[in-house]
Design an enzyme around this catalytic site. Structure first.
Site, PDB file in Angstrom:
ATOM      1  N   GLY A 129      53.912  25.229 -10.320  1.00  0.00           N
ATOM      2  CA  GLY A 129      54.823  24.117 -10.623  1.00  0.00           C
ATOM      3  C   GLY A 129      54.071  22.802 -10.710  1.00  0.00           C
ATOM      4  O   GLY A 129      54.264  22.000 -11.625  1.00  0.00           O
ATOM      5  N   LYS A 130      53.194  22.581  -9.733  1.00  0.00           N
ATOM      6  CA  LYS A 130      52.409  21.350  -9.708  1.00  0.00           C
ATOM      7  C   LYS A 130      51.432  21.299 -10.879  1.00  0.00           C
ATOM      8  O   LYS A 130      51.266  20.271 -11.516  1.00  0.00           O
ATOM      9  CB  LYS A 130      51.557  21.299  -8.434  1.00  0.00           C
ATOM     10  CG  LYS A 130      52.264  20.860  -7.215  1.00  0.00           C
ATOM     11  CD  LYS A 130      51.188  20.688  -6.168  1.00  0.00           C
ATOM     12  CE  LYS A 130      51.755  20.586  -4.794  1.00  0.00           C
ATOM     13  NZ  LYS A 130      50.676  20.490  -3.805  1.00  0.00           N
ATOM     14  N   LYS A 148      61.699  13.711 -14.771  1.00  0.00           N
ATOM     15  CA  LYS A 148      61.196  13.855 -13.403  1.00  0.00           C
ATOM     16  C   LYS A 148      59.817  13.199 -13.265  1.00  0.00           C
ATOM     17  O   LYS A 148      59.564  12.441 -12.330  1.00  0.00           O
ATOM     18  CB  LYS A 148      61.134  15.337 -12.995  1.00  0.00           C
ATOM     19  CG  LYS A 148      60.663  15.513 -11.558  1.00  0.00           C
ATOM     20  CD  LYS A 148      60.485  16.970 -11.130  1.00  0.00           C
ATOM     21  CE  LYS A 148      59.779  17.022  -9.786  1.00  0.00           C
ATOM     22  NZ  LYS A 148      59.312  18.350  -9.406  1.00  0.00           N
ATOM     23  N   PHE A 182      60.644  23.030  -9.469  1.00  0.00           N
ATOM     24  CA  PHE A 182      60.207  24.094  -8.557  1.00  0.00           C
ATOM     25  C   PHE A 182      60.562  23.669  -7.130  1.00  0.00           C
ATOM     26  O   PHE A 182      61.129  22.601  -6.908  1.00  0.00           O
ATOM     27  CB  PHE A 182      58.694  24.337  -8.697  1.00  0.00           C
ATOM     28  CG  PHE A 182      57.838  23.183  -8.230  1.00  0.00           C
ATOM     29  CD1 PHE A 182      57.637  22.080  -9.036  1.00  0.00           C
ATOM     30  CD2 PHE A 182      57.250  23.193  -6.968  1.00  0.00           C
ATOM     31  CE1 PHE A 182      56.858  21.012  -8.610  1.00  0.00           C
ATOM     32  CE2 PHE A 182      56.463  22.133  -6.534  1.00  0.00           C
ATOM     33  CZ  PHE A 182      56.274  21.033  -7.359  1.00  0.00           C
ATOM     34  N   ASN A 231      49.411  25.959  -7.036  1.00  0.00           N
ATOM     35  CA  ASN A 231      50.862  25.921  -7.199  1.00  0.00           C
ATOM     36  C   ASN A 231      51.188  25.729  -8.683  1.00  0.00           C
ATOM     37  O   ASN A 231      50.901  24.681  -9.271  1.00  0.00           O
ATOM     38  CB  ASN A 231      51.406  24.761  -6.344  1.00  0.00           C
ATOM     39  CG  ASN A 231      52.906  24.602  -6.450  1.00  0.00           C
ATOM     40  OD1 ASN A 231      53.465  24.669  -7.538  1.00  0.00           O
ATOM     41  ND2 ASN A 231      53.544  24.379  -5.322  1.00  0.00           N
ATOM     42  N   ASP A 271      48.671  16.654  -2.048  1.00  0.00           N
ATOM     43  CA  ASP A 271      49.397  17.357  -0.996  1.00  0.00           C
ATOM     44  C   ASP A 271      50.757  16.696  -0.929  1.00  0.00           C
ATOM     45  O   ASP A 271      50.872  15.474  -0.882  1.00  0.00           O
ATOM     46  CB  ASP A 271      48.683  17.272   0.352  1.00  0.00           C
ATOM     47  CG  ASP A 271      49.201  18.353   1.288  1.00  0.00           C
ATOM     48  OD1 ASP A 271      49.077  19.552   0.949  1.00  0.00           O
ATOM     49  OD2 ASP A 271      49.768  18.022   2.345  1.00  0.00           O
ATOM     50  N   SER A 272      51.786  17.517  -1.001  1.00  0.00           N
ATOM     51  CA  SER A 272      53.119  16.942  -1.109  1.00  0.00           C
ATOM     52  C   SER A 272      54.116  17.785  -0.351  1.00  0.00           C
ATOM     53  O   SER A 272      53.805  18.884   0.109  1.00  0.00           O
ATOM     54  CB  SER A 272      53.510  16.828  -2.588  1.00  0.00           C
ATOM     55  OG  SER A 272      53.327  18.062  -3.232  1.00  0.00           O
ATOM     56  N   TYR A 326      61.823  22.518  -3.786  1.00  0.00           N
ATOM     57  CA  TYR A 326      63.088  21.997  -3.271  1.00  0.00           C
ATOM     58  C   TYR A 326      63.900  21.231  -4.316  1.00  0.00           C
ATOM     59  O   TYR A 326      64.930  20.641  -3.982  1.00  0.00           O
ATOM     60  CB  TYR A 326      62.809  21.090  -2.060  1.00  0.00           C
ATOM     61  CG  TYR A 326      62.159  21.812  -0.900  1.00  0.00           C
ATOM     62  CD1 TYR A 326      62.920  22.556   0.004  1.00  0.00           C
ATOM     63  CD2 TYR A 326      60.775  21.784  -0.703  1.00  0.00           C
ATOM     64  CE1 TYR A 326      62.337  23.229   1.068  1.00  0.00           C
ATOM     65  CE2 TYR A 326      60.170  22.458   0.352  1.00  0.00           C
ATOM     66  CZ  TYR A 326      60.957  23.176   1.230  1.00  0.00           C
ATOM     67  OH  TYR A 326      60.366  23.846   2.275  1.00  0.00           O
TER      68      TYR A 326
HETATM   69  P1  IMP Z   1      51.374  21.977  -0.981  1.00  0.00           P
HETATM   70  O1  IMP Z   1      50.967  22.766  -2.179  1.00  0.00           O
HETATM   71  O2  IMP Z   1      50.786  22.428   0.303  1.00  0.00           O
HETATM   72  O3  IMP Z   1      51.166  20.492  -1.210  1.00  0.00           O
HETATM   73  O4  IMP Z   1      52.941  22.227  -0.805  1.00  0.00           O
HETATM   74  C1  IMP Z   1      53.872  21.468  -1.457  1.00  0.00           C
HETATM   75  C2  IMP Z   1      55.272  22.057  -1.251  1.00  0.00           C
HETATM   76  O5  IMP Z   1      56.192  20.965  -1.153  1.00  0.00           O
HETATM   77  C3  IMP Z   1      55.718  22.883  -2.433  1.00  0.00           C
HETATM   78  O6  IMP Z   1      55.502  24.254  -2.237  1.00  0.00           O
HETATM   79  C4  IMP Z   1      57.205  22.582  -2.520  1.00  0.00           C
HETATM   80  O7  IMP Z   1      57.909  23.417  -1.663  1.00  0.00           O
HETATM   81  C5  IMP Z   1      57.300  21.169  -1.985  1.00  0.00           C
HETATM   82  N1  IMP Z   1      57.261  20.183  -3.101  1.00  0.00           N
HETATM   83  C6  IMP Z   1      56.264  19.291  -3.378  1.00  0.00           C
HETATM   84  N2  IMP Z   1      56.558  18.586  -4.485  1.00  0.00           N
HETATM   85  C7  IMP Z   1      57.744  19.042  -4.921  1.00  0.00           C
HETATM   86  C8  IMP Z   1      58.548  18.713  -6.057  1.00  0.00           C
HETATM   87  O8  IMP Z   1      58.218  17.880  -6.909  1.00  0.00           O
HETATM   88  N3  IMP Z   1      59.706  19.407  -6.162  1.00  0.00           N
HETATM   89  C9  IMP Z   1      60.092  20.347  -5.266  1.00  0.00           C
HETATM   90  N4  IMP Z   1      59.377  20.717  -4.216  1.00  0.00           N
HETATM   91  C10 IMP Z   1      58.196  20.055  -4.038  1.00  0.00           C
END
Ligand code: IMP
Length: 195
Positions: A12-13, A176, A153, A10, A68-69, A155
């Protein structure tokens, strides 16, 4: 500097982690090491973070960090939760995911719009590490009625941050990272690693 693999694709992450880990670790990505993703079959953020960290460590031979978030909306009984990245069907379609929450929350009163971002971070020294470091942190807010802001990114444009009276997409990345679920979890992880 010690090398660590970040078990995420990801962007953004990755951007947020890189900003927070600069000068502390040399962070390499899954694509740098040719690591293939594994299915996230857990039922909790922690289980999925462990699955991702162990997989990245196994395939790269490096210590791994995984997050995981997602977003947990009270009026939707905790949805989208661990399914946040694919809430509207296609993995990573932020636009559709955000719109789906707005639609599902259209009839929900202001007082019932509480939600939180949640982050589980896992660090494993090696793939079979029996003592992984596991940290979880949340970030309280509310679901807005329309999008606002261009930063961040996922939400962020519909997540209202009461302490700053703006959406998380209207915060600078530094602001942030200081208060977010991921920022707080990573700070806790780093102090744990120092010990
Ligand atoms: P993962 O990569 O399976 O952990 O998916 C995490 C998803 O949760 C992301 O694609 C976002 O949609 C959402 N998410 C997690 N952290 C954030 C954040 O800091 N801001 C906005 N959306 C987030």
């Amino acid at each position: 500097m010690k090398k660590i693999i970040l078990a995420s694709n990801n962007t953004g992450k990755i951007r947020e982690f890189n900003a927070m880990l600069t000068g502390i670790y040399e962070v390499v990505s899954m694509s740098d090491m040719n690591v293939k993703e594994v299915p996230e079959i857990g039922l909790t953020f922690v289980e999925n973070a462990l699955i991702k960290a162990r997989n990245a460590s196994e395939q790269s031979g490096l210590p791994a960090l995984a997050d995981d978030s997602g977003i947990v909306v009270d009026a939707l009984n905790g949805a989208p939760g661990i399914y946040s990245a694919r809430y509207a069907g296609n993995h990573g379609d932020d636009e559709a995911n955000t719109q789906k929450i707005l639609d599902n929350m259209a009839q929900v009163a202001d007082a019932q719009r509480s939600a939180r971002f949640w982050c589980a971070i896992v660090f494993v020294e090696h793939a079979n590490d029996p003592t992984p470091i596991i940290i979880q942190r949340g970030w309280e807010g509310e679901i807005m009625r329309e999008k606002s802001g261009e930063n961040g990114f996922g939400y962020d444009p519909i997540f209202y941050v009461p302490t700053h009276k703006k959406s998380s997409a209207e915060l600078s990345s530094e602001q942030k990272n200081n208060i977010s679920h991921r920022g707080k979890a990573l700070q806790a992880l780093l102090s744990e690693l120092k010990n």
